[in-house]
Design an enzyme around this catalytic site. Structure first.
Site, PDB file in Angstrom:
ATOM      1  N   SER A 125       0.833  -1.201   0.000  1.00  0.00           N
ATOM      2  CA  SER A 125       0.000   0.000   0.000  1.00  0.00           C
ATOM      3  C   SER A 125       0.866   1.249   0.000  1.00  0.00           C
ATOM      4  CB  SER A 125      -0.852  -0.031   1.267  1.00  0.00           C
ATOM      5  OG  SER A 125      -1.413   1.230   1.511  1.00  0.00           O
ATOM      6  N   TYR A 150      -2.095  -1.191  11.124  1.00  0.00           N
ATOM      7  CA  TYR A 150      -2.343  -1.766   9.796  1.00  0.00           C
ATOM      8  C   TYR A 150      -1.229  -1.368   8.822  1.00  0.00           C
ATOM      9  CZ  TYR A 150      -3.862  -1.681   4.984  1.00  0.00           C
ATOM     10  OH  TYR A 150      -3.883  -1.804   3.622  1.00  0.00           O
ATOM     11  N   LYS A 154       2.042  -3.588   6.768  1.00  0.00           N
ATOM     12  CA  LYS A 154       2.456  -3.586   5.351  1.00  0.00           C
ATOM     13  C   LYS A 154       3.973  -3.358   5.252  1.00  0.00           C
ATOM     14  CE  LYS A 154      -1.456  -4.456   3.435  1.00  0.00           C
ATOM     15  NZ  LYS A 154      -1.662  -5.758   2.793  1.00  0.00           N
TER      16      LYS A 154
HETATM   17  N1  UFG Z   1     -12.911  10.894   3.681  1.00  0.00           N
HETATM   18  C1  UFG Z   1     -13.911  11.776   3.999  1.00  0.00           C
HETATM   19  N2  UFG Z   1     -15.067  11.268   4.530  1.00  0.00           N
HETATM   20  C2  UFG Z   1     -15.247   9.953   4.782  1.00  0.00           C
HETATM   21  C3  UFG Z   1     -14.210   9.050   4.445  1.00  0.00           C
HETATM   22  C4  UFG Z   1     -13.049   9.575   3.905  1.00  0.00           C
HETATM   23  O1  UFG Z   1     -13.789  12.984   3.809  1.00  0.00           O
HETATM   24  O2  UFG Z   1     -16.322   9.574   5.272  1.00  0.00           O
HETATM   25  C5  UFG Z   1     -11.679  11.413   3.056  1.00  0.00           C
HETATM   26  C6  UFG Z   1     -10.414  11.136   3.852  1.00  0.00           C
HETATM   27  O3  UFG Z   1     -10.194  12.137   4.812  1.00  0.00           O
HETATM   28  C7  UFG Z   1      -9.366  11.095   2.741  1.00  0.00           C
HETATM   29  C8  UFG Z   1     -10.125  10.517   1.550  1.00  0.00           C
HETATM   30  O4  UFG Z   1     -11.503  10.740   1.831  1.00  0.00           O
HETATM   31  O5  UFG Z   1      -8.957  12.403   2.406  1.00  0.00           O
HETATM   32  C9  UFG Z   1      -9.904   9.034   1.337  1.00  0.00           C
HETATM   33  O6  UFG Z   1     -10.170   8.331   2.554  1.00  0.00           O
HETATM   34  P1  UFG Z   1     -10.340   6.734   2.602  1.00  0.00           P
HETATM   35  O7  UFG Z   1     -10.673   6.380   4.004  1.00  0.00           O
HETATM   36  O8  UFG Z   1     -11.257   6.284   1.533  1.00  0.00           O
HETATM   37  O9  UFG Z   1      -8.900   6.217   2.194  1.00  0.00           O
HETATM   38  P2  UFG Z   1      -7.478   6.471   2.912  1.00  0.00           P
HETATM   39  O10 UFG Z   1      -6.660   7.222   1.905  1.00  0.00           O
HETATM   40  O11 UFG Z   1      -7.585   7.058   4.236  1.00  0.00           O
HETATM   41  O12 UFG Z   1      -6.985   4.994   3.160  1.00  0.00           O
HETATM   42  C10 UFG Z   1      -6.934   4.070   2.122  1.00  0.00           C
HETATM   43  C11 UFG Z   1      -7.191   2.669   2.649  1.00  0.00           C
HETATM   44  C12 UFG Z   1      -6.074   2.190   3.482  1.00  0.00           C
HETATM   45  C13 UFG Z   1      -4.755   2.406   2.836  1.00  0.00           C
HETATM   46  C14 UFG Z   1      -4.630   3.843   2.406  1.00  0.00           C
HETATM   47  C15 UFG Z   1      -3.361   4.086   1.681  1.00  0.00           C
HETATM   48  O13 UFG Z   1      -8.370   2.625   3.416  1.00  0.00           O
HETATM   49  O14 UFG Z   1      -6.245   0.799   3.663  1.00  0.00           O
HETATM   50  O15 UFG Z   1      -5.706   4.161   1.546  1.00  0.00           O
HETATM   51  O16 UFG Z   1      -3.143   3.058   0.796  1.00  0.00           O
HETATM   52  F1  UFG Z   1      -3.750   2.133   3.692  1.00  0.00           F
END
Ligand code: UFG
Length: 339
Positions: A125, A150, A154
């Site tokens: 990741s 988590y 990785k």
């Molecule tokens: N976000 C919101 N509202 C929500 C959910 C997310 O505004 O309800 C925003 C987050 O702040 C972020 C973006 O949307 O800016 C993406 O968030 P995600 O939770 O969809 O994804 P992340 O980038 O936080 O994490 C993902 C995976 C992880 C992985 C990571 C990096 O969930 O498993 O990408 O690879 F580790």
């Protein structure tokens, strides 16, 4: 040629099984169904016309893993997805994450050595980069301290793979995924979030479906053009295809070293507001959202330098953000009809 896909009924795993079968590979899925459903196996058959072999196995248990490899002695390569993946849960239950993710890797590698299986593709990741100093982030960027157990699994798994590859006949390709979203165009497979979704896209599609009242956007005071966080969202089918190419690279002896690393993203970053706008435009649905405070542990922005994957792996993401939004909504709609 038989490929073992661990975690093959999960979100990325199931899409990869489809792409492998469509290229003529025989697939054995090993999954404990802790975060997926057995119906996925039938749905894969509906898409490809071929039912993959399914083995219910908890790979964190050495004996179960041993029996799996004893039963399937003709495996050419392993694509290892099986892992616990909820960032927030890992903060509260670190030992669960270290046990599941690290033990299963060790057990699988041990059995590969035992049975002289040389080809290993690992699901890593972009989380290993943390907040990169330079964007787009390339494969040789320094790794940062992980923000969650988590993420740390990785990093640790990547190190274990390097050490094992150096000391054995195993070759490994580590694919560092950016943010996989969307679903197969058939809407027969996709992501099944358990409970309240943590990730942006399932939360957004559930909001569109009326299951959630509004989408919380975590912060609009980041140093980005519209203030919301930026990620490199990649269509899960494009991501799945990268795994097939990685396996083919091993078949054709094209690997340049015992372990290789490729960024699997589109190279383009979109903000949370870009995502909402694309979803609204493509699916003609208004999304209720509220700006709330930042989410702890979130990085500000990340997107991939994909030059190495494009040139050396010969892989490129083809699907657009609109394709991702359309397929995500088709999948959500189908789920609501069925449940
Ligand atoms: N976000 C919101 N509202 C929500 C959910 C997310 O505004 O309800 C925003 C987050 O702040 C972020 C973006 O949307 O800016 C993406 O968030 P995600 O939770 O969809 O994804 P992340 O980038 O936080 O994490 C993902 C995976 C992880 C992985 C990571 C990096 O969930 O498993 O990408 O690879 F580790």
């Amino acid at each position: 040629m038989k490929i073992l896909v661990t975690g093959g009924t999960g979100f990325i795993g199931s899409h990869t099984v489809v792409e492998l079968q469509e290229k003529g590979f025989e697939v054995v899925i090993a999954d404990d169904l802790s975060n997926s459903f057995i119906e996925v196996v039938d749905n894969i058959e509906k898409i490809t016309g071929v039912k993959p072999i399914f083995e219910k196995v908890d790979l964190s248990i050495a004996e179960e893993t041993r029996k799996l490899f004893e039963k399937h002695k003709d495996i050419f390569g392993v694509i290892h997805f099986a892992a616990s993946k909820a960032v927030g849960e890992s903060v509260n239950k670190p030992l669960l994450y270290y046990r599941n993710n690290i033990n299963s890797l060790i057990n699988v590698l041990e059995q590969m050595q035992e049975h002289d299986i040389k080809n290993f593709v690992f699901s890593s990741s972009c989380t290993v980069y943390g907040q990169p100093d330079k964007l787009p982030v390339s494969e040789n960027a320094p790794l940062k301290k992980a923000l969650s157990p988590y993420g740390n699994t990785k990093k640790i798994c990547e190190d274990i793979i390097d050490d094992v590859a150096a000391a054995s006949e195993i070759n490994a390709i580590k694919l560092r995924y950016f943010n996989p979203i969307g679903a197969h165009e058939s809407a027969l497979i996709g992501e099944y979030p358990q409970g309240i979704p943590n990730n942006l896209i399932p939360y957004l599609t559930q909001t569109a479906a009326g299951i959630r009242e509004f989408l919380s956007i975590y912060g609009n005071d980041y140093n980005t053009p519209d203030g919301t966080g930026i990620r490199d969202y990649i269509h899960v089918v494009d991501l799945a295809k990268a795994h097939v190419i990685a396996i083919e690279r091993m078949i054709n002896n094209k690997c340049l070293s015992k372990t290789e690393i490729f960024n699997i993203g589109t190279g383009v970053g979109y903000s949370v507001l870009d995502i909402v706008k694309s979803f609204e435009k493509v699916n003609e649905i208004k999304i209720n959202y509220k700006i709330v405070s930042r989410r702890a542990g979130d990085i500000e922005k990340v997107w991939a330098d994909t030059a190495y994957a494009n040139d050396e792996l010969g892989w490129k993401a083809e699907r657009t953000l609109d394709d991702m939004m359309r397929s995500a909504w088709n999948w959500e709609t189908k789920l609501r009809i069925e449940n």
